[in-house]
Scaffold this active site. Structure first.
Site, PDB file in Angstrom:
ATOM      1  CG  ASP A  10      -1.789   1.215   1.332  1.00 21.81           C
ATOM      2  OD1 ASP A  10      -2.247   1.696   0.277  1.00 21.81           O
ATOM      3  OD2 ASP A  10      -2.019   1.712   2.449  1.00 21.81           O
ATOM      4  CB  SER A  11       0.227   4.783  -0.613  1.00 24.13           C
ATOM      5  OG  SER A  11      -1.001   4.799   0.090  1.00 24.13           O
ATOM      6  CB  CYS A  73      -2.972   0.938  -2.463  1.00 28.51           C
ATOM      7  SG  CYS A  73      -3.086   2.701  -2.833  1.00 28.51           S
ATOM      8  CD  GLU A 152      -1.670   8.315   7.309  1.00 30.47           C
ATOM      9  OE1 GLU A 152      -0.644   8.753   7.798  1.00 30.47           O
ATOM     10  OE2 GLU A 152      -1.699   7.396   6.466  1.00 30.47           O
ATOM     11  CB  CYS A 184     -10.002   4.930   0.702  1.00 28.07           C
ATOM     12  SG  CYS A 184      -8.443   5.496   1.398  1.00 28.07           S
ATOM     13  CG  HIS A 186      -6.245   5.504   5.368  1.00 24.47           C
ATOM     14  ND1 HIS A 186      -5.487   5.024   4.330  1.00 24.47           N
ATOM     15  CD2 HIS A 186      -5.386   6.133   6.209  1.00 24.47           C
ATOM     16  CE1 HIS A 186      -4.223   5.362   4.523  1.00 24.47           C
ATOM     17  NE2 HIS A 186      -4.132   6.032   5.655  1.00 24.47           N
TER      18      HIS A 186
HETATM   19  N1  DGL Z   1      -4.041   3.684   0.284  1.00 24.57           N
HETATM   20  C1  DGL Z   1      -4.719   4.721  -0.428  1.00 24.57           C
HETATM   21  C2  DGL Z   1      -5.984   4.153  -1.068  1.00 24.57           C
HETATM   22  O1  DGL Z   1      -6.505   3.122  -0.659  1.00 24.57           O
HETATM   23  C3  DGL Z   1      -5.055   5.892   0.466  1.00 24.57           C
HETATM   24  C4  DGL Z   1      -3.846   6.695   0.915  1.00 24.57           C
HETATM   25  C5  DGL Z   1      -3.170   7.436  -0.225  1.00 24.57           C
HETATM   26  O2  DGL Z   1      -3.754   8.368  -0.815  1.00 24.57           O
HETATM   27  O3  DGL Z   1      -2.036   7.064  -0.538  1.00 24.57           O
HETATM   28  O4  DGL Z   1      -6.476   4.725  -1.997  1.00 24.57           O
END
Ligand code: DGL
Length: 268
Positions: A10-11, A73, A152, A184, A186
């Site tokens: 993931d990011s 992600c 976050e 997403c 999060h």
């Molecule tokens: N992990 C990203 C997503 O699921 C969210 C966080 C980001 O923007 O990097 O889209």
């Protein structure tokens, strides 16, 4: 092959919701996780940049010897799956199709809402995946860029988060959605707040759980399940691990004592 790990990236920390779901459903599997914390967020970047980052993240995990790659992600899944599938010599799973399929199963009136980053919603990937399911008549999509920083920050029940959630979901409610995809990684942490705001008439779809089910299905289809021992997780990040460890505890519900730092330049 069966004893190899499942690679998940993931990011940043959000993909840990997928790790948690995979650990719960497949306790015998080991996971190697990479969070690209130095280059987060992906959600506001161009598709070209996200694809380049995703290829480097995948290359790093493939170098660890994995049997399956999960793009945990939504933003990366929405634009980089074709390139990753061409590049990787193992099955590649994204989070969008599993989430869309679950939403299609859950909806009763065929009107489905989806919230996600700007990148995910602009890509149209959820809209396409949902519309390809027979039971979905209309998709109402809403970019929700303020939610990632709020999660976050740990402001899961904060009144500001509640105001932001009300603002983002009001147009979806007035369009008559009966199902909302949390598009997403999060957002599953905002499930309690969202349920309270939206009430019992709107079902929430968390793609982390449906992705774990997809992982189990692919392992079975390829006869790749590990022997029934207890799996282990290992974690790598591209920025210093301290903040990741702090937030990871919230995402996984337990401490993550060992996180290894890897320089972005060393990913390939
Ligand atoms: N992990 C990203 C997503 O699921 C969210 C966080 C980001 O923007 O990097 O889209």
């Amino acid at each position: 092959m069966n004893s190899l790990k499942i690679g998940i990236f993931d990011s940043g920390v959000g993909g840990l919701t997928v790790v948690r779901a995979v650990n719960l459903l497949l306790p015998g599997e080991s996971v190697v996780y990479f969070g690209d914390t130095a280059r987060l967020p992906y959600g506001s970047k161009s598709p070209e940049t996200v694809i380049r980052f995703a290829m480097e993240d995948a290359d790093f995990l493939l170098g660890k010897g994995i049997k399956l790659l999960v793009v945990a992600c939504n933003t990366a899944s929405s634009v980089s799956l074709p390139a990753l599938r061409e590049f990787a010599d193992v099955p590649v799973i994204g989070v969008i199709e599993p989430g869309a399929k679950t939403a299609a199963d859950v909806t009763r009136n065929g009107v489905v809402g989806v919230i996600g980053t700007l990148g995910t919603i602009s890509s149209g990937a959820y809209q396409k995946a949902l519309k390809s399911c027979g039971s979905v008549n209309r998709v109402v999509a809403q970019p929700s860029p303020l939610l990632v920083p709020l999660v976050e920050e740990g402001w899961l029940e904060h009144r500001i988060t509640e105001m932001v959630l009300r603002e983002y979901t009001a147009p979806l409610v007035s369009e008559g959605i009966d199902t909302l995809v949390l598009g997403c990684t999060h957002y599953p942490l905002l499930k309690d707040a969202l349920s309270r705001i939206l009430g019992p008439g709107i079902s929430l779809v968390d793609s982390a759980e449906s992705t774990a089910e997809e992982v189990a299905a692919i392992l079975d289809a390829h006869d790749m399940r590990s022997d029934p021992v207890c799996g282990e997780n290992s974690f790598y990040v591209s920025d210093i691990p301290l903040k990741f460890q702090e937030i990871a505890q919230r995402f996984l519900g337990r401490a993550v004592p060992l996180v290894t730092h890897v320089e972005v330049g060393d990913l390939r």
